[in-house]
Enzyme design. Structure first.
Site, PDB file in Angstrom:
ATOM      1  N   ASP A 347      52.681  56.946   0.643  1.00 55.27           N
ATOM      2  CA  ASP A 347      53.415  57.451  -0.505  1.00 55.27           C
ATOM      3  C   ASP A 347      52.389  57.814  -1.571  1.00 55.27           C
ATOM      4  OD1 ASP A 347      54.938  57.881  -2.778  1.00 55.27           O
ATOM      5  OD2 ASP A 347      56.317  56.219  -2.404  1.00 55.27           O
ATOM      6  N   HIS A 348      52.247  59.128  -1.821  1.00 50.46           N
ATOM      7  CA  HIS A 348      51.192  59.590  -2.709  1.00 50.46           C
ATOM      8  C   HIS A 348      51.437  59.202  -4.169  1.00 50.46           C
ATOM      9  CE1 HIS A 348      47.457  61.446  -3.126  1.00 50.46           C
ATOM     10  NE2 HIS A 348      47.694  62.648  -2.616  1.00 50.46           N
ATOM     11  N   ARG A 349      52.625  58.705  -4.487  1.00 51.10           N
ATOM     12  CA  ARG A 349      52.865  58.212  -5.847  1.00 51.10           C
ATOM     13  C   ARG A 349      52.106  56.920  -6.102  1.00 51.10           C
ATOM     14  NH1 ARG A 349      59.302  57.847  -5.701  1.00 51.10           N
ATOM     15  NH2 ARG A 349      58.658  56.748  -3.799  1.00 51.10           N
TER      16      ARG A 349
END
Length: 375
Positions: A347-349
């Site tokens: 999850d790039h967040r």
């Protein structure tokens, strides 16, 4: 005849004198024949042929206006077949009208029934295959399976994860030759007697070890419940290690609670129990809740690598590809080694490119040298 037009003239036949008239025929004189009207279709009884003898006059005393159904019924010929053949057809449930006759007088023979039954059996056998009866329309050859239960829940979770978490994936090739040697020694060890040991055990231990060095991969992104755009990152100081499992009920991801506290032997036993329970379809909902990081062993199906979708509530998943002997350059020489490919989705967040790369490199380092677990 179809259409309309003037009515035909009355048809009269000469009285026969050579043969006595039938009792019913002497009761009344021949009546004129008229067309039978039914909406816009009419049939002239004089034009209807009976058994090839030409027009037939109305029977004396009978209704000179026969019904449409009676006129048509007279045109239908009966299927010819001997009584034994008819009995066989009844026993087999065969309609003689469906059988092509080959008899000398146009009758259905015993051989015709045998041939028809053989053809019907062949069609039934073909229908039992996956493709079914290819002669049927395609819309009738579509199997409709209701989406419910585990499949429905999994689909909803995957859509939520795929479109809520921005995925980023990276891959790394690993020389797992020493892992294969280590697994071989564990299988021969008395401590692991009766316990199934596979490279997945070493990967599981490697993921736990690498997550301790990169804590943000063992976390969750949590949006505010009040509907605002605020959010929190929950880093978990425990490892509920999820193992994706294909079961008769669909894809499930049960997890091993507090896997960080288990020894290598205890982790092997936990993996065996998890797999056995999942294959038997006895996984409980509580076993699939609270996961923190997941492994999907696609190598068990002979797949090299893939881009897995993150399990909802987590921020990382590792795909473990098959281990094969491939040419590998070692100390300047090309030699055969046991090679595998790891794929990771994040999850790039929460997980930036640098963090995901360091985590995957740490996992790979354990597979290349399991002795690092002793540090």
């Amino acid at each position: 005849l179809v259409g309309s037009g003037p009515k035909a003239d009355a048809v009269k036949r000469r009285r026969r004198t050579s043969a006595p008239a039938a009792p019913a025929a002497t009761a009344a004189a021949a009546a004129p024949a008229e067309p039978v009207e039914s909406h816009d279709i009419w049939i002239d009884p004089a034009a209807v042929s009976h058994s090839g003898r030409g027009p037939q006059a109305p029977v004396a005393g009978a209704d000179p206006r026969p019904t449409l159904g009676g006129a048509i019924t007279g045109l239908v010929s009966k299927v010819l077949a001997k009584p034994p053949v008819r009995k066989i057809a009844r026993d087999l449930g065969i309609d003689l009208a469906d059988v092509v006759p080959t008899g000398a007088r146009g009758e259905v023979t015993r051989e015709d029934l045998v041939s028809y039954q053989a053809q019907r059996d062949a069609e039934l056998d073909k229908a039992d295959t996956f493709w079914g009866k290819t002669g049927r329309p395609q819309e009738q050859r579509i199997e409709k399976i209701p989406v419910k239960g585990v499949r429905k829940a999994t689909a909803r979770a995957m859509v939520e994860s795929a479109f809520a978490a921005p995925h980023v994936s990276i891959f790394v090739d690993v020389d797992a030759s020493r892992t294969m040697e280590f697994v071989k020694r564990l299988k021969a060890s008395r401590d692991f007697e009766g316990i199934k040991v596979s490279p997945l055990l070493i990967l599981a231990k490697a993921v736990i070890w690498a997550a301790a060095r990169n804590p943000s991969v063992n976390a969750s992104w949590v949006d505010a419940k009040d509907g605002s755009d605020s959010a929190e990152i929950h880093v978990k100081h425990f490892m509920n290690l999820g193992i994706a499992a294909a079961t008769p009920r669909g894809l499930m991801v049960p997890n091993i609670k507090n896997a960080q506290d288990l020894s290598l032997k205890e982790l092997a036993l936990a993996l065996n129990e998890l797999a056995t329970t999942a294959r038997a379809g006895k996984t409980q909902p509580a076993q699939m809740q609270g996961g923190s990081l997941t492994i999907t062993n696609i190598g068990a199906l002979g797949i090299d690598t893939g881009t897995p979708i993150i399990n909802p509530g987590e921020v990382a998943i590792v795909a473990f590809g098959t281990i094969k002997q491939k040419p590998w350059v070692l100390d300047g020489e090309v030699i055969p080694r046991w090679i595998t490919t790891l794929g990771g989705s994040f999850d790039h967040r929460v997980v930036d490119g640098d963090l995901s790369a360091r985590f995957m490199a740490d996992v790979a380092s354990i597979l290349e040298e399991p002795a690092l677990l002793l540090d």
